[in-house]
Design an enzyme around this catalytic site. Structure first.
Site, PDB file in Angstrom:
ATOM      1  N   ARG A 152      12.472 151.010  77.429  1.00  0.00           N
ATOM      2  CA  ARG A 152      13.451 150.875  76.356  1.00  0.00           C
ATOM      3  C   ARG A 152      12.855 151.341  75.040  1.00  0.00           C
ATOM      4  O   ARG A 152      11.768 150.941  74.650  1.00  0.00           O
ATOM      5  CB  ARG A 152      13.903 149.416  76.223  1.00  0.00           C
ATOM      6  N   ARG A 207      20.179 154.230  76.345  1.00  0.00           N
ATOM      7  CA  ARG A 207      18.999 153.435  76.708  1.00  0.00           C
ATOM      8  C   ARG A 207      18.784 153.357  78.208  1.00  0.00           C
ATOM      9  O   ARG A 207      19.736 153.376  78.978  1.00  0.00           O
ATOM     10  CB  ARG A 207      19.097 152.041  76.114  1.00  0.00           C
ATOM     11  N   ASP A 223      19.234 147.760  78.659  1.00  0.00           N
ATOM     12  CA  ASP A 223      19.609 146.858  77.576  1.00  0.00           C
ATOM     13  C   ASP A 223      19.894 145.503  78.201  1.00  0.00           C
ATOM     14  O   ASP A 223      20.714 145.393  79.118  1.00  0.00           O
ATOM     15  CB  ASP A 223      20.863 147.393  76.871  1.00  0.00           C
ATOM     16  N   ASP A 257      20.995 141.712  77.042  1.00  0.00           N
ATOM     17  CA  ASP A 257      21.493 140.884  75.943  1.00  0.00           C
ATOM     18  C   ASP A 257      21.651 139.450  76.411  1.00  0.00           C
ATOM     19  O   ASP A 257      22.322 139.200  77.424  1.00  0.00           O
ATOM     20  CB  ASP A 257      22.852 141.380  75.455  1.00  0.00           C
TER      21      ASP A 257
END
Length: 163
Positions: A85, A94, A97, A99
């Site tokens: 990343r 990317r 990712d 989250d």
């Protein structure tokens, strides 16, 4: 006694072998200390938002974890780094990712972490997989996941066929 909290993690990738990268990330989530991977949604394909590049593959994973929110965030960022990343600019394409969407009923707003994730209720690529694995889930301070789905119905997200 260790207290486990249900956390939800959004996964996305649109560079390289995204499907493989997401599987590697799920394996890494399952290997986190004091954490158990309890559910994973189907993969969903979505176009980038406020950016360019190839379509994303997205999913949501549910974890039962004893890790506190910032410790879990650090672990997620370490998994991203291992998978190449880079953060050259906001919303850049990317390799991976991750989250942190929710951590139990924690409500938090610090310079490094906001819980619930501040945009999760606005993103079909998060809400659809989240509703798949936790259809009765309520977002702290926002209400039921299902109540937010009509508001993102105009976003093109397609569930990928399973292999």
């Amino acid at each position: 006694m260790t207290v486990l909290r249900r956390a939800y993690v959004g996964l996305g990738a649109n560079l390289g072998d995204a499907r493989l990268t997401l599987q590697v990330a799920l394996d890494a989530l399952a290997a986190l200390p004091d954490t158990r991977l309890v559910a994973v949604s189907s993969l969903y394909r979505s176009a980038p938002i406020d950016s360019s590049g190839p379509d994303y593959l997205n999913a949501v994973a549910a974890l039962d974890t004893a890790l506190e929110p910032h410790a879990l965030l650090s672990a997620l960022q370490a998994i991203e780094q291992v998978n190449g990343r880079e953060r050259p600019y906001r919303n850049a394409p990317r390799t991976l990712d991750l989250d942190l969407l929710l951590h139990g009923d924690t409500r938090l707003d610090t310079p490094t972490l906001t819980l619930p994730h501040p945009r999760l209720h606005q993103r079909a690529f998060v809400l659809l997989p989240l509703a798949e694995i936790a259809p009765a889930l309520a977002l702290p301070g926002r209400g039921a996941v299902a109540d937010w789905l009509p508001g993102v119905a105009d976003q093109t997200v397609e569930r990928c066929p399973s292999d």
